[in-house]
Design a protein around this motif. Structure first.
Motif, PDB file in Angstrom:
ATOM      1  N   LEU C  89      -6.460   2.661  17.800  1.00 14.59           N
ATOM      2  CA  LEU C  89      -7.458   2.703  16.725  1.00 14.59           C
ATOM      3  C   LEU C  89      -7.403   4.039  15.993  1.00 14.59           C
ATOM      4  O   LEU C  89      -7.579   4.098  14.776  1.00 14.59           O
ATOM      5  CB  LEU C  89      -8.857   2.439  17.287  1.00 14.59           C
ATOM      6  N   ARG C  90      -7.136   5.099  16.756  1.00 12.90           N
ATOM      7  CA  ARG C  90      -7.005   6.409  16.094  1.00 12.90           C
ATOM      8  C   ARG C  90      -5.828   6.389  15.127  1.00 12.90           C
ATOM      9  O   ARG C  90      -5.894   6.910  14.021  1.00 12.90           O
ATOM     10  CB  ARG C  90      -6.802   7.499  17.142  1.00 12.90           C
ATOM     11  N   GLN C  91      -4.761   5.737  15.559  1.00 14.19           N
ATOM     12  CA  GLN C  91      -3.596   5.655  14.680  1.00 14.19           C
ATOM     13  C   GLN C  91      -3.924   4.849  13.416  1.00 14.19           C
ATOM     14  O   GLN C  91      -3.482   5.195  12.320  1.00 14.19           O
ATOM     15  CB  GLN C  91      -2.434   4.998  15.406  1.00 14.19           C
ATOM     16  N   SER C  92      -4.719   3.800  13.567  1.00 13.51           N
ATOM     17  CA  SER C  92      -5.114   2.993  12.408  1.00 13.51           C
ATOM     18  C   SER C  92      -5.848   3.847  11.381  1.00 13.51           C
ATOM     19  O   SER C  92      -5.669   3.686  10.178  1.00 13.51           O
ATOM     20  CB  SER C  92      -6.030   1.856  12.835  1.00 13.51           C
ATOM     21  N   ILE C  93      -6.699   4.745  11.877  1.00  8.69           N
ATOM     22  CA  ILE C  93      -7.465   5.594  10.957  1.00  8.69           C
ATOM     23  C   ILE C  93      -6.498   6.487  10.180  1.00  8.69           C
ATOM     24  O   ILE C  93      -6.602   6.627   8.957  1.00  8.69           O
ATOM     25  CB  ILE C  93      -8.510   6.431  11.725  1.00  8.69           C
ATOM     26  N   GLY C  94      -5.522   7.043  10.894  1.00 11.07           N
ATOM     27  CA  GLY C  94      -4.518   7.877  10.217  1.00 11.07           C
ATOM     28  C   GLY C  94      -3.740   7.090   9.184  1.00 11.07           C
ATOM     29  O   GLY C  94      -3.534   7.556   8.055  1.00 11.07           O
ATOM     30  N   THR C  96      -4.692   4.400   7.634  1.00  7.40           N
ATOM     31  CA  THR C  96      -5.573   4.069   6.511  1.00  7.40           C
ATOM     32  C   THR C  96      -5.646   5.245   5.531  1.00  7.40           C
ATOM     33  O   THR C  96      -5.607   5.045   4.318  1.00  7.40           O
ATOM     34  CB  THR C  96      -6.977   3.717   7.034  1.00  7.40           C
ATOM     35  N   ALA C  97      -5.729   6.456   6.078  1.00 11.48           N
ATOM     36  CA  ALA C  97      -5.783   7.636   5.207  1.00 11.48           C
ATOM     37  C   ALA C  97      -4.533   7.712   4.335  1.00 11.48           C
ATOM     38  O   ALA C  97      -4.608   8.001   3.137  1.00 11.48           O
ATOM     39  CB  ALA C  97      -5.922   8.893   6.059  1.00 11.48           C
ATOM     40  N   ILE C  98      -3.370   7.434   4.932  1.00  7.92           N
ATOM     41  CA  ILE C  98      -2.123   7.474   4.156  1.00  7.92           C
ATOM     42  C   ILE C  98      -2.149   6.431   3.038  1.00  7.92           C
ATOM     43  O   ILE C  98      -1.765   6.706   1.896  1.00  7.92           O
ATOM     44  CB  ILE C  98      -0.912   7.241   5.090  1.00  7.92           C
ATOM     45  N   ARG C 261      -1.260  -7.684   7.923  1.00  6.88           N
ATOM     46  CA  ARG C 261      -1.404  -8.805   8.838  1.00  6.88           C
ATOM     47  C   ARG C 261      -0.254  -9.798   8.728  1.00  6.88           C
ATOM     48  O   ARG C 261       0.243 -10.300   9.728  1.00  6.88           O
ATOM     49  CB  ARG C 261      -2.718  -9.518   8.522  1.00  6.88           C
ATOM     50  N   THR C 262       0.160 -10.084   7.505  1.00  5.88           N
ATOM     51  CA  THR C 262       1.218 -11.082   7.361  1.00  5.88           C
ATOM     52  C   THR C 262       2.590 -10.490   7.660  1.00  5.88           C
ATOM     53  O   THR C 262       3.459 -11.197   8.134  1.00  5.88           O
ATOM     54  CB  THR C 262       1.248 -11.690   5.949  1.00  5.88           C
ATOM     55  N   MET C 263       2.798  -9.201   7.373  1.00  3.65           N
ATOM     56  CA  MET C 263       4.150  -8.668   7.498  1.00  3.65           C
ATOM     57  C   MET C 263       4.481  -8.091   8.873  1.00  3.65           C
ATOM     58  O   MET C 263       5.600  -8.230   9.344  1.00  3.65           O
ATOM     59  CB  MET C 263       4.428  -7.668   6.386  1.00  3.65           C
ATOM     60  N   THR C 264       3.523  -7.413   9.506  1.00  3.08           N
ATOM     61  CA  THR C 264       3.822  -6.866  10.834  1.00  3.08           C
ATOM     62  C   THR C 264       2.765  -7.272  11.853  1.00  3.08           C
ATOM     63  O   THR C 264       2.926  -6.978  13.033  1.00  3.08           O
ATOM     64  CB  THR C 264       3.846  -5.319  10.825  1.00  3.08           C
ATOM     65  N   GLY C 265       1.684  -7.872  11.411  1.00  2.00           N
ATOM     66  CA  GLY C 265       0.604  -8.200  12.333  1.00  2.00           C
ATOM     67  C   GLY C 265      -0.079  -6.957  12.879  1.00  2.00           C
ATOM     68  O   GLY C 265      -0.802  -7.018  13.858  1.00  2.00           O
ATOM     69  N   GLY C 266       0.174  -5.816  12.233  1.00  2.00           N
ATOM     70  CA  GLY C 266      -0.429  -4.575  12.715  1.00  2.00           C
ATOM     71  C   GLY C 266       0.334  -3.957  13.880  1.00  2.00           C
ATOM     72  O   GLY C 266      -0.107  -2.976  14.463  1.00  2.00           O
ATOM     73  N   ASN C 267       1.486  -4.552  14.211  1.00  2.00           N
ATOM     74  CA  ASN C 267       2.287  -3.984  15.300  1.00  2.00           C
ATOM     75  C   ASN C 267       3.164  -2.839  14.801  1.00  2.00           C
ATOM     76  O   ASN C 267       3.181  -2.541  13.621  1.00  2.00           O
ATOM     77  CB  ASN C 267       3.174  -5.080  15.908  1.00  2.00           C
ATOM     78  N   PHE C 268       3.890  -2.245  15.713  1.00  2.00           N
ATOM     79  CA  PHE C 268       4.858  -1.181  15.420  1.00  2.00           C
ATOM     80  C   PHE C 268       4.184   0.034  14.773  1.00  2.00           C
ATOM     81  O   PHE C 268       4.768   0.718  13.943  1.00  2.00           O
ATOM     82  CB  PHE C 268       5.998  -1.686  14.500  1.00  2.00           C
ATOM     83  N   GLY C 269       2.920   0.269  15.111  1.00  2.00           N
ATOM     84  CA  GLY C 269       2.222   1.435  14.574  1.00  2.00           C
ATOM     85  C   GLY C 269       1.879   1.322  13.109  1.00  2.00           C
ATOM     86  O   GLY C 269       1.808   2.318  12.409  1.00  2.00           O
ATOM     87  N   THR C 270       1.657   0.095  12.622  1.00  2.00           N
ATOM     88  CA  THR C 270       1.342  -0.065  11.203  1.00  2.00           C
ATOM     89  C   THR C 270      -0.081  -0.545  10.966  1.00  2.00           C
ATOM     90  O   THR C 270      -0.439  -0.836   9.836  1.00  2.00           O
ATOM     91  CB  THR C 270       2.258  -1.107  10.538  1.00  2.00           C
ATOM     92  N   SER C 271      -0.885  -0.637  12.006  1.00  2.00           N
ATOM     93  CA  SER C 271      -2.211  -1.220  11.795  1.00  2.00           C
ATOM     94  C   SER C 271      -3.090  -0.292  10.956  1.00  2.00           C
ATOM     95  O   SER C 271      -2.872   0.916  10.918  1.00  2.00           O
ATOM     96  CB  SER C 271      -2.892  -1.513  13.125  1.00  2.00           C
ATOM     97  N   VAL C 272      -4.053  -0.894  10.276  1.00  2.00           N
ATOM     98  CA  VAL C 272      -5.031  -0.122   9.515  1.00  2.00           C
ATOM     99  C   VAL C 272      -6.416  -0.573   9.967  1.00  2.00           C
ATOM    100  O   VAL C 272      -6.552  -1.604  10.630  1.00  2.00           O
ATOM    101  CB  VAL C 272      -4.876  -0.328   7.998  1.00  2.00           C
TER     102      VAL C 272
END
Lengths: 454, 309, 316
Positions: C89-94, C96-98, C261-272
């Motif tokens: 979740l912390r990574q998602s916040i980062g 999202t900022a990007i 969601r459609t392209m990576t499903g939030g995996n591989f460190g891409t979640s927001v």
């Protein structure tokens, strides 16, 4: 595991019991033509339901939904009720919105026991009427009834079922190379080694796999682990694992991960035609078996419904372009583990027409109506009243064959039984991290254990 | 930002902009536009990058199913192999429902869902921009800040409310929902344009004896047309391409569901039917593109030019 | 079918009638406090609708976020503790900022540059349509389009992804664009820029066209051209529109989840954050945690709001 596993392609889930081969259909196998005269005598007990409507909400959309809609026609014309069928790919995300918003369907086809528990917990679901329950007692095994039961109250009758313990392959490619279908796990690994040695072009590998499925990425991996765990640790440990009596990172589970990893994390063995093992999580599960067709992959473990994912014009059968064999057990003389899934009819209303339809769905009549309406495969259920002669599809027949084996040990898809936070959450992501980021079996199982809801 | 901005000479007015533009011209008849070669290269580069992926999809939509997953779409230039099957299949659809039903549903959903927020937001934007009332700044900030609310959190409360007032299952649920979701951005966009109008115009009209309502109808609305039109285009697109809202409030049956539902179900319960999805995507794109082209004529230059002396 | 169109026409008639009544009532207001009464009819409908449809659900969400992962337990801050202790979740916040930084800046830069270059050229409508097209494509279509750009196949195999075909032609190894971090985030962000540039271009182009010719011509007589014309005439004239577009795209980038969601499903460190909100709320049966993530979005938007308030203060 996800909505993708709500499968019409159903397979008889016999537990230790064999399917009784007694046909209970009301009329002989005429080919489900709606215009033909329907014998309405079987429907008299439901009474006259003219002018009523029953709404059905499911994850099954056309074309897979067409046999379902067809199979309701006898009920509609004999009772006068109208079944309003609605398929939605986002079913698993939207059902709770509709239920909480006071807009629940009359009946939902719920693909996972875990989801069933969640929906019952909303307080909006209605327990099944006595008639439905007696049908289930008559036609289904105790295990299947238990999946539809929450806290001792019976809610939902099983509809269809699917089987996951299959390995897809090309009979032609096997014949050309002189490979035999393996019957034990050891033989399977020997074959794997053999294929890897025979085909060393950098692109061709024995196995191909794909966990990719958008937001549900990872469920294919959970199926692998479940299949292997049931083989390496047995049914009892499997049950303790799904019910969290043993921790998720129990040594038996870690061992199952490692056994699976011997295939899925070995770049000599995967990922045929698709790259190395890091491509597993990024390959869409629907495309993952296709390299079998161009000879860059020989083995693809995937459920019976994969029959529908081959491109148009591909023949599926023992003499066809592709076929499937049973994922071998460690000792098939002892037990033949089978992992499968299924869906259940949960009602949110107790109007007479809804209860009548629920009861009908739990009957042998409906199982056979659906078998007659289904041409593309997907008509098997755990219903013991199903007349297996009505099955038209090779995969269905194979599934029945597998399941009527008296050595079969059937278990429901484990991630479907776990709380959604794990079964539709961290277990999925664990499979991705395990393959893509090369995290160890201990690390990912411990991670999942730490997220198990209190 | 690049420092390479073309020198654009006044005059050269593109033909499609001529309708309705009351422009005072500096130097008469259409002179050719000149722009620096570098600017031209940049524009072509952007246009290429933006268009190539879509061209890929267009070509894909005419390729046989087997080819799509085995070779790249650019290989068609070397060995062409085209088929109309994908379109035939996408148009005929699956099951018993025809595409026309869904198409009509899309129109019935989209047109009111565009007009409602346009009208209501135009009123509010004028109110925030030109009427004096206590708390208007905070209210305005609150309204546009509400863009952040993910619409998923509103579904359950809205559904309960629609049930309570007895309109559940009707088109009103979708129209009202789209209006609510569209309002924050609509008010924000229109306020921006209406606020920019020259105060002298408003004052002049008031001196002539117009009350604020007449000012709104006779001066503000005509002058804010480009802003209203551009927001209209976007609201139309969003509602046209919406899947979630209509699925939640109306469901997926051919009786009520829009084209997006039809397209999303083309590939069946599973399977990445690229060949159908690519054809379906283009079929559903036709209307939005036509709308964009038609609305272009409202983006007229210098509507206020000459009004201020 | 006729019946559907009948309903639609009825709705439009209702709308016209309602607006007519509102304007009529507003026109009755007189006197010094007339504006206050008038504002009730001009601003009132919007306030009522957003209060019922957006503010009320927001309040419910905030309450639910304070009641444990299930959203129905005792009052506590556990969900917020979870957000800041879970690595993913912390990574998602980062991430999202990007997204919020890159998407608005690049979409606006490209949209504005393009709008200026094609302005007044003979092919303007056509040229703008090209950039606008991605806005007209539904998410389903867009995900298919980009699949055929990013798709990975081993270097030895025939490629179906355009970018990897380019790499292969140049003699490089093919890449898993959506898997290899942290760059995969950038490849997802490109998709959103591709969609949003059309929005920026359309709105900014309208703003540029609203600049009176006299001003431009006067500036030219004073010898302004090219960059200085842009810097001293165009930019100040469209400033408020720029702020508006920047705000809108930034908020859209905060909320975006369907691309991920459609392209990576939030995996591989891409979640927001918005994707985690969706997963927790709708697939993982943790509505409380989902609500807390939605509240986090409300908090993250505040810098954008504060910036806008400052701009408004200057303009008002």
């Amino acid at each position: 595991m996800s909505r993708n596993l709500v499968r019409t392609i159903a397979v008889a889930g016999a537990t230790a019991l064999t399917l009784s081969m007694v046909a209970c259909s009301s009329d002989g196998g005429d080919a489900g033509d709606a215009s033909s005269s329907i014998d309405c005598s079987a429907f008299s007990s439901y009474g006259d339901l003219s002018g009523t409507e029953v709404s059905v909400y499911t994850a099954i959309v056309s074309p897979e939904a067409d046999p379902y809609i067809e199979s309701f026609k006898a009920f509609e014309s004999c009772t006068g009720a109208t079944i309003v069928y609605e398929g939605d790919k986002a079913f698993s995300e939207q059902i709770s919105v509709r239920v909480q918003g006071g807009n629940a369907p009359d009946i939902a086809f719920v693909p996972q026991p875990g989801m069933l528990q969640t929906l019952v917990a909303t307080g909006e679901a209605v327990a099944a009427p006595a008639e439905t329950e007696s049908n289930v007692d008559e036609y289904f095994s105790e295990d299947w009834k238990a999946y539809g039961t929450v806290d001792g109250t019976f809610y939902a009758a099983p509809l269809g079922a699917s089987v996951k313990s299959l390995v897809w392959y090309s009979p032609q490619a096997f014949a050309d190379n002189g490979y035999e279908v393996p019957t034990t796990w050891d033989e399977l690994m020997t074959l794997t080694e053999q294929i890897a040695a025979d085909h060393n072009d950098g692109l061709t590998k024995p196995w191909c796999a794909g966990f990719g499925d958008g937001a549900s990425t990872g469920w294919v991996g959970t199926d692998w682990i479940e299949d292997v765990l049931l083989r390496t640790a047995g049914g009892e440990t499997y049950d303790q694992w799904t019910s969290h009596e043993i921790p998720f990172n129990d040594p038996a589970v870690v061992d199952a991960f490692d056994t699976t990893g011997a295939i899925l994390k070995n770049d000599d063995y995967v990922n045929g035609g698709l790259g190395d093992h890091k491509t597993i999580s990024s390959t869409a599960f629907v495309d993952a078996g296709l390299p079998i067709l161009d000879g860059t992959c020989y083995l693809h473990r995937q459920a019976s419904f994969y029959a529908n994912s081959w491109p148009e014009g591909t023949t599926v059968g023992p003499d066809g372009d592709v076929w499937a064999f049973y994922l071998p057990a460690t000792d098939p003389d002892q037990a033949k583990p089978v992992v499968g899934g299924g869906d259940f009819a949960l009602a949110f209303s107790d109007r007479p027409e809804v209860q009548a339809f629920q009861t009908y769905l739990a009957s042998a009549d409906w199982a056979n109506e659906r078998a007659k309406a289904t041409t593309a495969g997907g008509a098997v259920s755990a219903n013991k009243g199903l007349d297996t002669d009505l099955l038209t599809n090779e995969v269905d027949k194979l599934s029945v064959e597998m399941l009527t084996d008296d050595k079969t040990v059937f278990r429901f898809d484990g991630s479907d039984l776990m709380p959604s936070a794990v079964g539709a959450g961290t277990f999925w992501t664990a499979m991705v991290d395990w393959t893509t980021e090369d995290k160890s079996s201990e690390e990912v199982t411990t991670q999942v254990e730490s997220t198990w809801p209190a | 930002m690049s420092a390479m901005v073309p020198v654009v000479e006044a005059g050269g007015r593109a033909p499609e902009l001529s309708s309705g533009a009351r422009r005072r011209r500096g130097n008469g008849a259409a002179t050719r536009t000149t722009s620096s070669p570098l600017a031209t290269v940049v524009a072509i580069l952007i246009a290429t990058v933006w268009t190539v992926p879509t061209i890929g999809l267009l070509i894909t939509s005419f390729r046989p199913q087997r080819d799509i997953s085995t070779s790249g779409w650019w290989t068609v230039f070397a060995n062409p192999d085209f088929t109309l099957d994908n379109y035939a299949q996408a148009l005929s659809g699956s099951g018993s429902s025809s595409m026309l039903d869904f198409f009509v549903n899309s129109l019935v959903i989209t047109i009111p869902s565009t007009l409602f927020p346009l009208a209501i937001a135009a009123l509010a934007a004028y109110g925030f921009a030109w009427l004096q009332f206590p708390g208007r700044q905070w209210l305005f900030v609150a309204v546009f800040a509400l863009q952040i609310v993910p619409l998923q959190v509103t579904l359950v409360p809205l559904m309960q409310m629609y049930g309570a007032i007895g309109i559940d299952g009707t088109y009103w649920t979708v129209w009202i929902s789209h209006t609510i979701f569209g309002l924050p951005l609509a008010v924000f966009m229109m306020f921006n344009s209406i606020r920019e109008l020259p105060p002298a115009l408003i004052e002049a009209a008031t001196i002539d004896g117009a009350n604020p309502v007449q000012v709104f109808l006779r001066i503000v609305l005509p002058l804010a047309t480009p802003a209203i039109a551009s927001y209209g285009i976007f609201q139309f697109l969003w509602t046209w391409n919406d899947l979630l809202v209509s699925m939640v409030f109306l469901g997926g049956s051919a009786r009520v569901a829009p084209l997006t539902v039809y397209i999303s179900q083309l590939s069946g319960s599973r399977g990445s039917a690229w060949y159908l999805l690519s054809a379906g995507a283009f079929i559903s794109m036709v209307i939005p593109v036509v709308v964009f082209l038609v609305m272009q004529r409202y983006f007229v230059r210098g509507l206020t030019a000459g009004a201020v002396k | 079918m006729a019946e559907k169109f009948g309903q639609m026409l009825l709705a439009i008639v209702v709308l016209v009638a309602v607006v007519g009544v509102l304007l009529f009532l507003a026109s009755l207001a007189r006197g010094k406090r007339g504006d206050v009464v008038r504002s009730l009819f001009f601003v009132g409908p919007t306030i009522v609708l957003v209060a019922v449809g957006l503010v009320w659900p927001t309040i419910l969400t905030i309450v639910q976020s304070l009641r444990g992962a299930s959203g129905s337990g005792a009052l506590s801050f556990t969900n917020f503790a979870t957000i800041f202790t879970r690595d993913d979740l912390r990574q998602s916040i980062g991430n999202t900022a990007i997204w919020v930084l890159l998407v608005p800046l690049l979409a606006i830069a490209i949209g504005l540059l393009y709008a200026i270059i094609v302005d007044r050229t003979p092919i303007e409508a056509f040229a703008k349509t090209l950039i606008f097209l991605p806005m007209a494509i539904s998410m389903v279509g867009a995900s298919v389009i980009w699949k055929f750009v990013y798709e990975y196949k081993p270097t030895l195999a025939p490629q179906i992804g355009l970018l990897n075909q380019v790499l292969k032609s140049l003699g490089f190894e093919t890449q898993q664009f959506l898997v290899n971090g942290p760059w995969n985030n950038l490849f997802l962000i490109i998709v959103m820029i591709w969609i949003q540039a059309g929005f920026a271009m359309t709105v900014l182009s309208a703003a540029i066209k609203a600049i009176p010719d006299e001003i431009i011509e006067a500036a030219k007589i004073d010898g302004a051209s090219g960059w200085s014309l842009f810097r001293f005439i165009t930019l100040p004239s469209i400033r408020s529109t720029l702020v508006m577009v920047l705000t809108t795209i930034a908020i859209a980038a905060l909320k975006v989840f369907d691309i991920v969601r459609t392209m990576t499903g939030g995996n591989f460190g891409t979640s927001v954050v918005a994707n985690d909100f969706y997963s927790a709320s709708f697939t993982q049966n943790q509505p409380g945690l989902g609500s807390a993530l939605a509240v986090l979005l409300f908090v993250l938007v505040s810098p954008i709001i504060i910036y806008n308030v400052k701009q408004l203060r200057e303009a008002y």
